[in-house]
Structures are given as C-alpha cells and as structure tokens.
Design an enzyme around this catalytic site. Structure first.
Site, PDB file in Angstrom:
ATOM      1  N   LYS A 111       0.911  -1.135   0.016  1.00  0.00           N
ATOM      2  CA  LYS A 111       0.014   0.134  -0.115  1.00  0.00           C
ATOM      3  C   LYS A 111       0.694   1.385  -0.179  1.00  0.00           C
ATOM      4  CE  LYS A 111      -4.444   0.827  -0.247  1.00  0.00           C
ATOM      5  NZ  LYS A 111      -5.593   0.137  -0.371  1.00  0.00           N
TER       6      LYS A 111
ATOM      7  N   GLY B 256      -5.338   2.651  -7.561  1.00  0.00           N
ATOM      8  CA  GLY B 256      -6.032   3.612  -7.043  1.00  0.00           C
ATOM      9  C   GLY B 256      -6.539   3.267  -5.570  1.00  0.00           C
ATOM     10  N   ASP B 257      -6.802   4.334  -5.019  1.00  0.00           N
ATOM     11  CA  ASP B 257      -7.591   4.166  -3.455  1.00  0.00           C
ATOM     12  C   ASP B 257      -8.191   5.568  -3.129  1.00  0.00           C
ATOM     13  OD1 ASP B 257      -7.703   2.053  -1.016  1.00  0.00           O
ATOM     14  OD2 ASP B 257      -7.734   3.953  -0.205  1.00  0.00           O
TER      15      ASP B 257
ATOM     16  N   THR C  84     -14.937  -2.996  -7.581  1.00  0.00           N
ATOM     17  CA  THR C  84     -14.783  -2.955  -6.266  1.00  0.00           C
ATOM     18  C   THR C  84     -16.527  -3.151  -5.834  1.00  0.00           C
ATOM     19  OG1 THR C  84     -12.816  -1.965  -6.112  1.00  0.00           O
ATOM     20  CG2 THR C  84     -14.339  -2.100  -3.918  1.00  0.00           C
TER      21      THR C  84
HETATM   22  O1  2IT Z   1      -8.016  -1.582  -1.320  1.00  0.00           O
HETATM   23  C1  2IT Z   1      -7.892  -2.023  -2.485  1.00  0.00           C
HETATM   24  O2  2IT Z   1      -7.920  -3.200  -2.474  1.00  0.00           O
HETATM   25  C2  2IT Z   1      -7.521  -1.140  -3.329  1.00  0.00           C
HETATM   26  N1  2IT Z   1      -7.478   0.016  -3.116  1.00  0.00           N
HETATM   27  C3  2IT Z   1      -7.290  -1.597  -4.882  1.00  0.00           C
HETATM   28  C4  2IT Z   1      -5.765  -1.958  -5.048  1.00  0.00           C
HETATM   29  C5  2IT Z   1      -5.413  -2.491  -6.487  1.00  0.00           C
HETATM   30  O3  2IT Z   1      -4.224  -2.685  -6.413  1.00  0.00           O
HETATM   31  O4  2IT Z   1      -6.475  -2.493  -7.449  1.00  0.00           O
END
Ligand code: 2IT
Length: 448
Positions: free
Chosen positions: A126, A165-166, A210
């Site tokens: 992360k 992203g996040d 997601t």
């Molecule tokens: O919390 C998560 O899994 C994300 N923000 C996506 C991470 C990703 O590499 O697509």
C-alpha cells in the site's frame, strides 16, 4: 489464546503504540488465526507471524509540487511493500490528509490477505500521501502526481510492485502517474499500474469492480438463504467510485441504495439511487473535487442530514463504503435498532474491533471487507494479465471472471470455517483462508 499469537500481538502493541490503526488490524487478524496456528506448531519455529507483521520493505519520500499561484508545497509520500510471497507487491495509493505510516501499514497488512483471497498471484502493498486533493485544479493534481512518480518510479515495476488507486486516486491520477513513469523509463511498461484508462491498457470493469464485486459477494451470501437483492433496501456510506458501483449493480438486480454520505453529512433517498441520471451524478460529484454529498440532496430534492452518518435510517442491508472506523458502538446500536440482518463491510476496516465483535454476536450475517472488496484488486490482477499478454478481454469475459472470483471467496471462507469447526463465520473464515496460502508460500520459500 495461543501463546505464540499472544507474544506477537504484545510485541506489535508495544512497537506500534503510535499507530493504533495498525495494531487494530493485526489484533483482528491474528486473534482469528488461533485455530490454524494451533494446528501448525511449525509456524512458531520459523517465526512466521513475527515476520508477517513486518513489511518486507518500506519507502517514504518527499513530494514537492507547485500550486497554480506559484507557491511550493511539501508533502510526504509512502510505499510499503508488505509481503511478496504470492506475487509482485500489489495495492492502492491513498491521497488523503489523514495518511501517515499507521494508515499505510493497516491497509498494507489487510491487502496481503485480501490479495491472497482473489486466488491470483499478487503480494500485498500500500502507499499514498498526506496530499489533500480537495479543491485542487487538474494542473495541480498533474504536477503532484508527476512529482510523486518521479520519487517512486525506480522502486516499482510490472514484476516488482504494481500500485493502483484508493481514496483520492482515480483514473485521472493513474493517467498522470503512468505518463510520468513512461517518460522516466522510456519503456511501455503499462503493467506497472492498474486502474488505467481503456486507451492505454486499462481493463473493462476495473472502475466498477470493487462495487460490483461487493454486490456479487453479497448476492452469493443471500443465495444460501434463498434470497436475492430484489426489493431490498441497501444503506451505503460514501459517494465515491465504490458506492457508485454498488448503486448501479443493486439497481440492476432490482434493489435500491437509499443512503449515501460524505464528510458533510448523509442523504436519504427513499426512491433509491436507481436511475441512470442519479448514478451518473455521483461521478460528477466526485470529479467536482468539492467532496460534498449535499449536492445530491439539492439536485434531487431529497433529505440531507448535516454532520451525521446514515446508520439510523431503515435498511435491509448495511454496506459501509466510506472510510476506516466509521462504525463504532453507537453506529452498531443504530444498525441493530433497525433490525438489519446483513452487515457487509466494504471500505477497508470500516468497523472498530469492538463494534465488529458486537455485531457478529447479534446480526445474522457479518461479512469482512478484505473479502467483500477483493473484486477491485482482483480485476486489477486481471488487468495485469491482459497487459502482460498485450491483449484486451471483452467486458463480458472480465465480468464473468469477477463473479466467479467473488463466489469462490465465499466458498473458500466457508471451507475454512468447516475445516476448523467455526460454524458460519465469514470474518474468521476469510482471515484463515487468506492467511493459509501466504503462510504456505512463506514456508516453502525459506526464512528471510
Ligand atoms: O483496497 C484496495 O484493494 C484497493 N484500493 C485496490 C488495490 C488495487 O491494486 O487495485
């Protein structure tokens, strides 16, 4: 409590006392690993738990950028490469003023087990920055992203570490960062980032993944009780990309999302966020950079409650999708007062450990975020596969793979419950199923 787990926990509590979110995550995960750790005394000899709670590598770097008035600013950037036993480090970047090492560490630790649950070859990482994107112009965002990537590019790569992203990082930011990476490396290595635009290697359904994945997971759980989303009301918090995907898929399945929230308060829309106009308006609210959900209430003439969260409203299914620790004991009591039977975490660690244990003792189904939101990173891994083969799968193919992935996560979590006699416990099941693969890979790769 298993004595080895107790020792590792004590060490983490002492060493990370200034990082409460990280301690919280480690407590939640390690405590539920007791049955599998009891069954594997060999973990202790190689100090597997003591190793898994330490990132393999952590970077922090300075990010300087100029605003539109010519003023320079200095932010901090982070990338924590937590565990690479299953594949290249993988996980999002969060740009938010609350970001500090404790946040990156809790997200990175969760990411290890989440990525394992996808069944795809990705390790956990992360990163992010304490940069606040709110109210910034496109040019300011571009300069920040270019500066961020200039500091980070030599430590990442398609076979090394693949950010995405996040919160605060979407398609626009990924585009600017990819452009800078390409410029610095002089190579078309588009597998270095996921969440890219469709013109340069993005995957169909990554923006939706997601939210859609969370709904597919929930549908799989409901199916086991002979139920589906038809005519169900869903309470959602947040109004970002994840909430958008949930609204869209729930509407498609005949249910309705009746709440949204932002830092300013929450909206209650009894007709549901079901029309194309309403759903697409969420994207507009996000790209405006205002970070206000009152705009939705003003536009569609529905109730807005300033400074509150939506959990006091009536709903069949609660899906917190905003931020960490938004559900404490007060919110849990509100949810119980409404007789909610399905508590489905979507945001990373939206529930305090105390409230999570409380809800688990009272609510029919409690599902953990690391399983529910794994479709996002799962489709990121599918994006990596497409990039490495230099092809683009069509939308139906990706959607089908996402549905299978989410159903499989439910299945594997329940299989872990069965193996260790845990009854119906999606939380412990996900922790154990996710951990098991990582532990096996770590054992087989030797101690380091
Ligand atoms: O919390 C998560 O899994 C994300 N923000 C996506 C991470 C990703 O590499 O697509």
């Amino acid at each position: 409590m298993n004595a080895y787990i107790a020792r590792v926990l004590e060490n983490v509590r002492t060493k990370h006392a200034s990082e409460p979110e990280y301690v919280q995550t480690v407590e939640e995960v390690l405590e539920s690993l007791e049955p599998i750790v009891n069954a594997h005394p060999e973990y202790e000899q190689v100090d597997l738990l003591g190793r898994i709670v330490e990132p393999e590598r952590m970077f922090t770097f300075r990010v300087c950028w100029m605003d539109d008035a010519g003023q320079w600013h200095t932010n901090l950037g982070y990338r924590f490469q937590f565990n690479g036993a299953l594949g290249p480090y993988k996980g999002g970047l969060r740009f938010h003023p609350s970001v500090y090492p404790g946040i990156i560490k809790f997200l990175g630790f969760e990411q290890i087990f989440k990525n394992s649950l996808t069944g795809l070859p990705i390790g956990g990482a992360k990163g992010g920055s304490d940069f606040d994107p709110r109210g910034k112009s496109d040019a300011e965002i571009m300069r920040f992203c270019q500066s961020f990537m200039t500091a980070l590019y030599r430590y990442i790569g398609p076979d090394c570490d693949v950010p995405a992203g996040d919160i605060g990082v979407g398609g626009r930011e990924i585009g600017f960062m990819y452009g800078q990476y390409r410029r610095l490396k002089g190579l078309w290595e588009n597998g270095v980032l996921t969440g890219k635009g469709m013109t340069y290697g993005g995957s169909h359904f990554r923006p939706e993944a997601t939210g859609y994945g969370a709904v597919y997971y929930t549908a799989e759980v409901l199916k086991a009780f002979g139920l589906d989303f038809k005519d169900k009301t869903v309470g959602v918090s947040g109004f970002g990309n994840v909430a958008w995907g949930i609204c869209k898929k729930v509407a498609e399945l005949g249910g309705k999302v009746v709440t949204l929230s932002g830092p300013d308060g929450y909206v209650y829309d009894p007709d549901g966020v079901t029309t194309e106009e309403k759903i697409e308006y969420l994207l507009e609210m996000r790209s405006s950079g205002r970070d206000r959900c009152q705009d939705y209430a003003d536009k569609f003439g529905v109730k807005f409650v300033a400074g509150e969260r939506p959990w006091g409203e009536k709903m069949d299914i609660a899906m917190p999708s905003a931020f960490q620790n938004e559900i404490g004991m007060k919110e849990a009591d509100q949810i119980l007062a409404n007789n909610v039977e399905y508590y489905i975490e979507v945001a990373n660690m939206p529930t305090t450990n105390e409230a999570l244990a409380y809800l688990q003792s009272k609510v029919k189904v409690v599902a953990p975020s690391k399983a529910v939101n794994a479709g996002g990173v799962g489709v990121s891994a599918l994006e990596m596969s497409q990039n490495s083969e230099r092809i683009v799968w069509d939308a139906e193919q990706v959607d089908e793979m996402l549905q299978k992935m989410m159903a499989n996560i439910v299945k594997e979590s329940l299989a872990a419950c069965e193996e260790f006699n845990l009854g119906y416990n999606l939380v412990a099941g996900a922790n154990i199923a996710g951990f098991k693969k990582v532990a096996t890979a770590m054992l087989e790769q030797g101690v380091f």
